[in-house]
Design a protein around this motif. Structure first.
Motif, PDB file in Angstrom:
ATOM      1  N   LEU A  41       0.828  -1.200   0.000  1.00  0.00           N
ATOM      2  CA  LEU A  41       0.000   0.000   0.000  1.00  0.00           C
ATOM      3  C   LEU A  41       0.870   1.262   0.000  1.00  0.00           C
ATOM      4  O   LEU A  41       0.615   2.206  -0.762  1.00  0.00           O
ATOM      5  CB  LEU A  41      -0.921  -0.010   1.231  1.00  0.00           C
ATOM      6  CG  LEU A  41      -1.832   1.211   1.396  1.00  0.00           C
ATOM      7  CD1 LEU A  41      -2.782   1.332   0.212  1.00  0.00           C
ATOM      8  CD2 LEU A  41      -2.613   1.112   2.700  1.00  0.00           C
ATOM      9  N   LEU A  42       1.890   1.278   0.843  1.00  0.00           N
ATOM     10  CA  LEU A  42       2.797   2.429   0.897  1.00  0.00           C
ATOM     11  C   LEU A  42       3.542   2.598  -0.432  1.00  0.00           C
ATOM     12  O   LEU A  42       3.732   3.717  -0.911  1.00  0.00           O
ATOM     13  CB  LEU A  42       3.801   2.244   2.043  1.00  0.00           C
ATOM     14  CG  LEU A  42       3.234   2.320   3.472  1.00  0.00           C
ATOM     15  CD1 LEU A  42       4.313   1.977   4.492  1.00  0.00           C
ATOM     16  CD2 LEU A  42       2.665   3.717   3.742  1.00  0.00           C
ATOM     17  N   ALA A  43       3.965   1.480  -1.019  1.00  0.00           N
ATOM     18  CA  ALA A  43       4.718   1.550  -2.277  1.00  0.00           C
ATOM     19  C   ALA A  43       3.847   2.097  -3.408  1.00  0.00           C
ATOM     20  O   ALA A  43       4.316   2.864  -4.258  1.00  0.00           O
ATOM     21  CB  ALA A  43       5.249   0.161  -2.641  1.00  0.00           C
ATOM     22  N   ARG A  44       2.560   1.719  -3.420  1.00  0.00           N
ATOM     23  CA  ARG A  44       1.657   2.223  -4.460  1.00  0.00           C
ATOM     24  C   ARG A  44       1.451   3.735  -4.323  1.00  0.00           C
ATOM     25  O   ARG A  44       1.417   4.473  -5.321  1.00  0.00           O
ATOM     26  CB  ARG A  44       0.320   1.492  -4.389  1.00  0.00           C
ATOM     27  CG  ARG A  44       0.371   0.088  -4.988  1.00  0.00           C
ATOM     28  CD  ARG A  44      -0.950  -0.632  -4.824  1.00  0.00           C
ATOM     29  NE  ARG A  44      -0.951  -1.897  -5.568  1.00  0.00           N
ATOM     30  CZ  ARG A  44      -1.903  -2.818  -5.464  1.00  0.00           C
ATOM     31  NH1 ARG A  44      -2.939  -2.608  -4.648  1.00  0.00           N
ATOM     32  NH2 ARG A  44      -1.828  -3.930  -6.159  1.00  0.00           N
ATOM     33  N   LYS A  45       1.295   4.211  -3.072  1.00  0.00           N
ATOM     34  CA  LYS A  45       1.154   5.648  -2.856  1.00  0.00           C
ATOM     35  C   LYS A  45       2.417   6.392  -3.301  1.00  0.00           C
ATOM     36  O   LYS A  45       2.344   7.445  -3.956  1.00  0.00           O
ATOM     37  CB  LYS A  45       0.864   5.938  -1.383  1.00  0.00           C
ATOM     38  CG  LYS A  45      -0.513   5.479  -0.919  1.00  0.00           C
ATOM     39  CD  LYS A  45      -0.728   5.813   0.555  1.00  0.00           C
ATOM     40  CE  LYS A  45      -2.120   5.383   1.012  1.00  0.00           C
ATOM     41  NZ  LYS A  45      -2.335   5.679   2.452  1.00  0.00           N
ATOM     42  N   HIS A  49       3.303   9.316  -6.674  1.00  0.00           N
ATOM     43  CA  HIS A  49       4.070  10.564  -6.618  1.00  0.00           C
ATOM     44  C   HIS A  49       5.281  10.507  -7.549  1.00  0.00           C
ATOM     45  O   HIS A  49       5.595  11.482  -8.241  1.00  0.00           O
ATOM     46  CB  HIS A  49       4.529  10.842  -5.184  1.00  0.00           C
ATOM     47  CG  HIS A  49       3.401  11.074  -4.225  1.00  0.00           C
ATOM     48  ND1 HIS A  49       2.430  12.035  -4.421  1.00  0.00           N
ATOM     49  CD2 HIS A  49       3.090  10.455  -3.052  1.00  0.00           C
ATOM     50  CE1 HIS A  49       1.572  12.024  -3.417  1.00  0.00           C
ATOM     51  NE2 HIS A  49       1.945  11.070  -2.572  1.00  0.00           N
ATOM     52  N   LEU A  50       5.960   9.380  -7.566  1.00  0.00           N
ATOM     53  CA  LEU A  50       7.142   9.240  -8.419  1.00  0.00           C
ATOM     54  C   LEU A  50       6.773   9.295  -9.900  1.00  0.00           C
ATOM     55  O   LEU A  50       7.476   9.917 -10.698  1.00  0.00           O
ATOM     56  CB  LEU A  50       7.869   7.928  -8.100  1.00  0.00           C
ATOM     57  CG  LEU A  50       8.483   7.824  -6.698  1.00  0.00           C
ATOM     58  CD1 LEU A  50       9.089   6.438  -6.487  1.00  0.00           C
ATOM     59  CD2 LEU A  50       9.542   8.891  -6.488  1.00  0.00           C
ATOM     60  N   LEU A  53       6.093  12.895 -10.794  1.00  0.00           N
ATOM     61  CA  LEU A  53       7.352  13.623 -10.901  1.00  0.00           C
ATOM     62  C   LEU A  53       8.077  13.292 -12.193  1.00  0.00           C
ATOM     63  O   LEU A  53       8.543  14.182 -12.914  1.00  0.00           O
ATOM     64  CB  LEU A  53       8.246  13.291  -9.697  1.00  0.00           C
ATOM     65  CG  LEU A  53       9.691  13.821  -9.764  1.00  0.00           C
ATOM     66  CD1 LEU A  53       9.691  15.342  -9.797  1.00  0.00           C
ATOM     67  CD2 LEU A  53      10.509  13.299  -8.601  1.00  0.00           C
ATOM     68  N   ILE A  54       8.166  12.013 -12.528  1.00  0.00           N
ATOM     69  CA  ILE A  54       8.872  11.586 -13.736  1.00  0.00           C
ATOM     70  C   ILE A  54       8.192  12.129 -14.980  1.00  0.00           C
ATOM     71  O   ILE A  54       8.839  12.593 -15.914  1.00  0.00           O
ATOM     72  CB  ILE A  54       8.961  10.047 -13.784  1.00  0.00           C
ATOM     73  CG1 ILE A  54       9.901   9.548 -12.682  1.00  0.00           C
ATOM     74  CG2 ILE A  54       9.450   9.571 -15.159  1.00  0.00           C
ATOM     75  CD1 ILE A  54       9.878   8.041 -12.483  1.00  0.00           C
ATOM     76  N   SER A  55       6.845  12.089 -15.002  1.00  0.00           N
ATOM     77  CA  SER A  55       6.106  12.585 -16.158  1.00  0.00           C
ATOM     78  C   SER A  55       6.340  14.079 -16.385  1.00  0.00           C
ATOM     79  O   SER A  55       6.608  14.530 -17.506  1.00  0.00           O
ATOM     80  CB  SER A  55       4.612  12.315 -15.979  1.00  0.00           C
ATOM     81  OG  SER A  55       3.864  12.857 -17.051  1.00  0.00           O
ATOM     82  N   ILE A  56       6.236  14.868 -15.299  1.00  0.00           N
ATOM     83  CA  ILE A  56       6.448  16.311 -15.413  1.00  0.00           C
ATOM     84  C   ILE A  56       7.894  16.613 -15.804  1.00  0.00           C
ATOM     85  O   ILE A  56       8.164  17.457 -16.672  1.00  0.00           O
ATOM     86  CB  ILE A  56       6.085  17.012 -14.102  1.00  0.00           C
ATOM     87  CG1 ILE A  56       4.572  16.892 -13.835  1.00  0.00           C
ATOM     88  CG2 ILE A  56       6.494  18.484 -14.136  1.00  0.00           C
ATOM     89  CD1 ILE A  56       4.148  17.421 -12.477  1.00  0.00           C
ATOM     90  N   ALA A  57       8.836  15.905 -15.170  1.00  0.00           N
ATOM     91  CA  ALA A  57      10.256  16.130 -15.474  1.00  0.00           C
ATOM     92  C   ALA A  57      10.573  15.783 -16.921  1.00  0.00           C
ATOM     93  O   ALA A  57      11.291  16.522 -17.605  1.00  0.00           O
ATOM     94  CB  ALA A  57      11.131  15.314 -14.529  1.00  0.00           C
ATOM     95  N   ASP A  58      10.029  14.671 -17.423  1.00  0.00           N
ATOM     96  CA  ASP A  58      10.271  14.290 -18.817  1.00  0.00           C
ATOM     97  C   ASP A  58       9.754  15.360 -19.772  1.00  0.00           C
ATOM     98  O   ASP A  58      10.405  15.696 -20.767  1.00  0.00           O
ATOM     99  CB  ASP A  58       9.593  12.954 -19.127  1.00  0.00           C
ATOM    100  CG  ASP A  58      10.353  11.765 -18.541  1.00  0.00           C
ATOM    101  OD1 ASP A  58      11.514  11.965 -18.133  1.00  0.00           O
ATOM    102  OD2 ASP A  58       9.778  10.663 -18.495  1.00  0.00           O
TER     103      ASP A  58
END
Length: 257
Positions: A41-45, A49-50, A53-58
């Motif tokens: 559950l924590l990893a999915r949350k 976010h990751l 971040l990756i989409s915006i950064a790309d």
């Protein structure tokens, strides 16, 4: 001092988080199911976010870099330039009801003789993969009751250093239009009380929109060069939108005959 300690603490936390998830991944095959369910559950949350971040950064990192003066130049080029409007972010992004002799930045000025101005200028961010210029310039023309409309680009002093009649001045541009119109480029160079003018029509039907001004055909007084500029003259601009995605200039000595 506080900033340095804050950055150090941030790096320590980041390393700790990375170590935790690296260890959790190694233990996933043998972890208690209740622990594994909580970590999933924590990893999915965290992944949401990751991924954001990756989409915006790309997207942002794929855009042309602000301030870029990079573009293809002919062999022998000894000066090349992309004006500020197409290179850097301007404090004022646009204007409406633009009056004659108003413009964006220090180098670009709009001239017209409309009784009532229904013209707008706006700097926009280029986002296409093929764009080399960080910014474009959009001009919207609604009702137009004038007889002329031109966008003037003033050259910097560096362009005039050691300039003589053996030089070619080249202009490259990328143009988008709502409907077809004619655009002429007029190179002006002031020497003493006189001004030489060389006019070229932009080949808008071609993939590469480029014109060259050969100073060998001018009566230029090389010792009295004072100023140079290019007029972009728009014929029949009413009810049209023109986007100049890029405008660049370069100069080089003409080949010896």
């Amino acid at each position: 001092m506080g900033t340095r300690s804050g950055k150090l603490w941030q790096r320590m936390v980041q390393r700790g988080v990375t170590r935790f998830w690296a260890q959790a991944a190694r233990e996933a095959s043998n972890s208690n199911l209740r622990v594994l369910r909580r970590r999933r559950l924590l990893a999915r949350k965290l992944r949401n976010h990751l991924d954001t971040l990756i989409s915006i950064a790309d997207g942002r990192l794929a855009l042309p870099i602000i301030g870029s003066n990079t573009f293809p130049k002919p062999h022998g080029t000894d000066w090349a330039w992309r004006p500020t409007v197409w290179r850097d972010s301007l404090p004022s992004k646009g204007m409406v009801a633009v009056k004659s002799k108003e413009g964006l930045g220090q180098e670009v000025t709009l001239f017209h003789d409309c009784t009532i101005s229904e013209l707008t200028l706006r700097q926009l961010r280029n986002t296409r993969a093929k764009d080399l210029a960080p910014f474009g310039l959009r001009m919207d023309v609604f009702r137009f009751d004038g007889s002329f409309l031109s966008l003037v680009v003033d050259f910097p002093k560096e362009a005039l250093q050691d300039l003589n009649r053996q030089y070619l001045i080249r202009m490259d541009t990328i143009v988008e239009m709502e409907k077809p119109l004619e655009i002429f480029a007029r190179f002006n160079i002031k020497h003493g009380p006189n001004t030489e003018q060389i006019v070229r029509e932009l080949p808008l039907h071609e993939e590469e929109i480029m014109v060259e001004f050969d100073l060998a055909y001018s009566k230029l007084n090389e010792k009295r060069i004072d100023k140079a500029w290019v007029d972009l003259i728009f014929e029949g601009p009413e009810m049209n939108q023109v986007i100049l995605r890029d405008v660049t200039f370069s100069r080089r000595p003409r080949a010896e005959m």
